[in-house]
Design a protein around this motif. Sequence first.
Motif, PDB file in Angstrom:
ATOM      1  N   LEU A 179      69.025   0.324  37.391  1.00  0.00           N
ATOM      2  CA  LEU A 179      69.298   1.613  36.760  1.00  0.00           C
ATOM      3  C   LEU A 179      68.038   2.114  36.072  1.00  0.00           C
ATOM      4  O   LEU A 179      67.252   1.333  35.536  1.00  0.00           O
ATOM      5  N   VAL A 180      67.838   3.429  36.083  1.00  0.00           N
ATOM      6  CA  VAL A 180      66.657   4.000  35.447  1.00  0.00           C
ATOM      7  C   VAL A 180      66.807   3.983  33.933  1.00  0.00           C
ATOM      8  O   VAL A 180      67.924   4.000  33.394  1.00  0.00           O
ATOM      9  N   CYS A 181      65.674   3.943  33.248  1.00  0.00           N
ATOM     10  CA  CYS A 181      65.650   3.910  31.781  1.00  0.00           C
ATOM     11  C   CYS A 181      65.623   5.343  31.252  1.00  0.00           C
ATOM     12  O   CYS A 181      64.632   6.057  31.424  1.00  0.00           O
ATOM     13  N   ASN A 182      66.692   5.736  30.597  1.00  0.00           N
ATOM     14  CA  ASN A 182      66.837   7.120  30.150  1.00  0.00           C
ATOM     15  C   ASN A 182      66.442   7.319  28.694  1.00  0.00           C
ATOM     16  O   ASN A 182      65.811   8.320  28.344  1.00  0.00           O
ATOM     17  N   ASP A 183      66.815   6.376  27.817  1.00  0.00           N
ATOM     18  CA  ASP A 183      66.579   6.598  26.389  1.00  0.00           C
ATOM     19  C   ASP A 183      66.542   5.256  25.668  1.00  0.00           C
ATOM     20  O   ASP A 183      67.200   4.294  26.072  1.00  0.00           O
ATOM     21  N   ALA A 184      65.781   5.207  24.568  1.00  0.00           N
ATOM     22  CA  ALA A 184      65.694   3.989  23.769  1.00  0.00           C
ATOM     23  C   ALA A 184      66.958   3.749  22.961  1.00  0.00           C
ATOM     24  O   ALA A 184      67.160   2.651  22.434  1.00  0.00           O
ATOM     25  N   ASP A 185      67.813   4.751  22.861  1.00  0.00           N
ATOM     26  CA  ASP A 185      69.062   4.641  22.110  1.00  0.00           C
ATOM     27  C   ASP A 185      70.213   4.764  23.111  1.00  0.00           C
ATOM     28  O   ASP A 185      70.185   4.131  24.164  1.00  0.00           O
ATOM     29  N   HIS A 186      71.220   5.567  22.820  1.00  0.00           N
ATOM     30  CA  HIS A 186      72.269   5.847  23.787  1.00  0.00           C
ATOM     31  C   HIS A 186      71.702   6.707  24.920  1.00  0.00           C
ATOM     32  O   HIS A 186      70.726   7.439  24.746  1.00  0.00           O
ATOM     33  N   ILE A 187      72.341   6.648  26.074  1.00  0.00           N
ATOM     34  CA  ILE A 187      71.975   7.538  27.170  1.00  0.00           C
ATOM     35  C   ILE A 187      72.157   8.980  26.704  1.00  0.00           C
ATOM     36  O   ILE A 187      73.144   9.323  26.055  1.00  0.00           O
ATOM     37  N   PHE A 257      76.038   6.555  32.673  1.00  0.00           N
ATOM     38  CA  PHE A 257      75.844   5.112  32.675  1.00  0.00           C
ATOM     39  C   PHE A 257      76.104   4.508  34.049  1.00  0.00           C
ATOM     40  O   PHE A 257      75.816   3.344  34.280  1.00  0.00           O
ATOM     41  N   TYR A 258      76.626   5.297  34.996  1.00  0.00           N
ATOM     42  CA  TYR A 258      76.732   4.851  36.387  1.00  0.00           C
ATOM     43  C   TYR A 258      75.341   4.649  37.005  1.00  0.00           C
ATOM     44  O   TYR A 258      75.190   3.852  37.928  1.00  0.00           O
ATOM     45  N   VAL A 259      74.350   5.415  36.531  1.00  0.00           N
ATOM     46  CA  VAL A 259      73.042   5.412  37.197  1.00  0.00           C
ATOM     47  C   VAL A 259      71.874   5.138  36.262  1.00  0.00           C
ATOM     48  O   VAL A 259      70.747   4.962  36.715  1.00  0.00           O
ATOM     49  N   ALA A 260      72.125   5.118  34.950  1.00  0.00           N
ATOM     50  CA  ALA A 260      71.032   4.998  33.978  1.00  0.00           C
ATOM     51  C   ALA A 260      71.425   4.047  32.856  1.00  0.00           C
ATOM     52  O   ALA A 260      72.593   3.684  32.695  1.00  0.00           O
ATOM     53  N   GLY A 261      70.414   3.662  32.068  1.00  0.00           N
ATOM     54  CA  GLY A 261      70.661   2.775  30.942  1.00  0.00           C
ATOM     55  C   GLY A 261      69.892   3.206  29.715  1.00  0.00           C
ATOM     56  O   GLY A 261      68.932   3.976  29.786  1.00  0.00           O
ATOM     57  N   GLY A 262      70.330   2.690  28.557  1.00  0.00           N
ATOM     58  CA  GLY A 262      69.658   2.945  27.291  1.00  0.00           C
ATOM     59  C   GLY A 262      69.356   1.637  26.587  1.00  0.00           C
ATOM     60  O   GLY A 262      69.878   0.581  26.939  1.00  0.00           O
ATOM     61  N   GLY A 263      68.521   1.724  25.558  1.00  0.00           N
ATOM     62  CA  GLY A 263      68.037   0.526  24.888  1.00  0.00           C
ATOM     63  C   GLY A 263      68.621   0.278  23.518  1.00  0.00           C
ATOM     64  O   GLY A 263      68.002  -0.422  22.711  1.00  0.00           O
ATOM     65  N   LEU A 264      69.807   0.820  23.229  1.00  0.00           N
ATOM     66  CA  LEU A 264      70.388   0.635  21.906  1.00  0.00           C
ATOM     67  C   LEU A 264      70.643  -0.838  21.601  1.00  0.00           C
ATOM     68  O   LEU A 264      70.335  -1.320  20.514  1.00  0.00           O
ATOM     69  N   LEU A 265      71.202  -1.553  22.570  1.00  0.00           N
ATOM     70  CA  LEU A 265      71.565  -2.950  22.364  1.00  0.00           C
ATOM     71  C   LEU A 265      70.593  -3.876  23.095  1.00  0.00           C
ATOM     72  O   LEU A 265      69.934  -3.470  24.057  1.00  0.00           O
ATOM     73  N   PRO A 266      70.494  -5.109  22.655  1.00  0.00           N
ATOM     74  CA  PRO A 266      69.520  -6.030  23.253  1.00  0.00           C
ATOM     75  C   PRO A 266      69.801  -6.319  24.722  1.00  0.00           C
ATOM     76  O   PRO A 266      70.925  -6.141  25.215  1.00  0.00           O
ATOM     77  N   ILE A 267      68.796  -6.786  25.413  1.00  0.00           N
ATOM     78  CA  ILE A 267      68.955  -7.261  26.782  1.00  0.00           C
ATOM     79  C   ILE A 267      69.982  -8.391  26.794  1.00  0.00           C
ATOM     80  O   ILE A 267      69.973  -9.268  25.935  1.00  0.00           O
TER      81      ILE A 267
END
Length: 332
Positions: A179-187, A257-267
């Motif tokens: 999935l592509v990286c959309n945002d460091a927080d929520h999508i 969120f079907y195609v992208a992800g965000g960085g709010l929560l840890p890996i």
Amino acid sequence: MFRYALRKRGFTLVELLVVIAIIGVLIALLLPAVQQAREAARRMQCTNNLKQIGIAMHNFHDTYSKMVPMSHEDYGNEDTHGNWGWAVDLMPFLELGNTYDQLNPSYGNPQNNYWPYNNSSPRNILHDAVTDANLLSIMQQQVDAFVCPSTAGPELNESKPIPYSSGSGNIYLARADYLVCNDADHIDRQDCDGSFVWTRYDSTLTFAGITDGLSNTLFVGERCYTLGGELIGSGVVYGHAGNNDGPGSGATTTGFFYVAGGGLLPINSTTGASNGHRQGFASNHPGGANFLLGDGSVRFLAETIDHNTDDAANSTYENLIQRNDGQSLGSF
């Protein structure tokens, strides 16, 4: 003349049990090594998949002088409408041109301000395409380019129907583990700080707009289907139902969120308010996940990478997702 019968000596029961025990110990010692070798091979294949996606993204940029968007269109009904995703645009650059030509995806809303309005015939918007038996058959075939071999899950993403149909949708398309990286927080559908935008609200990006540098910016990450017994949900190759985003519970039922992800929560997070971990990145590789950077390189990021879950983007992981925060990361 006396004849003595020669008695053949076999294994005693004790000796046999000792041999079996020794073989068992050897197998027990060998099995983890075999499993590690297999996982190393799977992780290498995953790395290669991401590298090919990276090459396709660069070729797309060379061809169109813009980056591939996160997704297209705006049909606001979360229940009934679908939107083509970034992976479809890349298909001609991943030796999947025949699939792309058969789908003939059209971006059927002229409100796509930043992308050519494609209204060619037949008018194949995603939510119409899934009603065509021939096109549906194509979209239900596994696409190896978007599948991590370490991810255990169904070939069809049974957690993300298109259309959604108020949670009762029963049409499932091929699963995607990248999935592509959309945002460091929520999508975020608008003004995201990552590198992949929606064509409705944000102008298209170019590599020059990645001011942090392509080698310091995450483009694509993994999301497995399940982890530790928790549904993470992977993604869908062809696109998404509806246009939900943000912190609400709807953002993990339909939308980007079907195609992208965000960085709010840890890996590799398996918990989060309103199922927020399902917006993030995770893998079935032990200890972390593979990510594609903008320069085409692939890095394995440990789940212990510096990361804060507050509202501010103030950690290495979040800074890697942001495209223009001006942070000098150095090694990571």
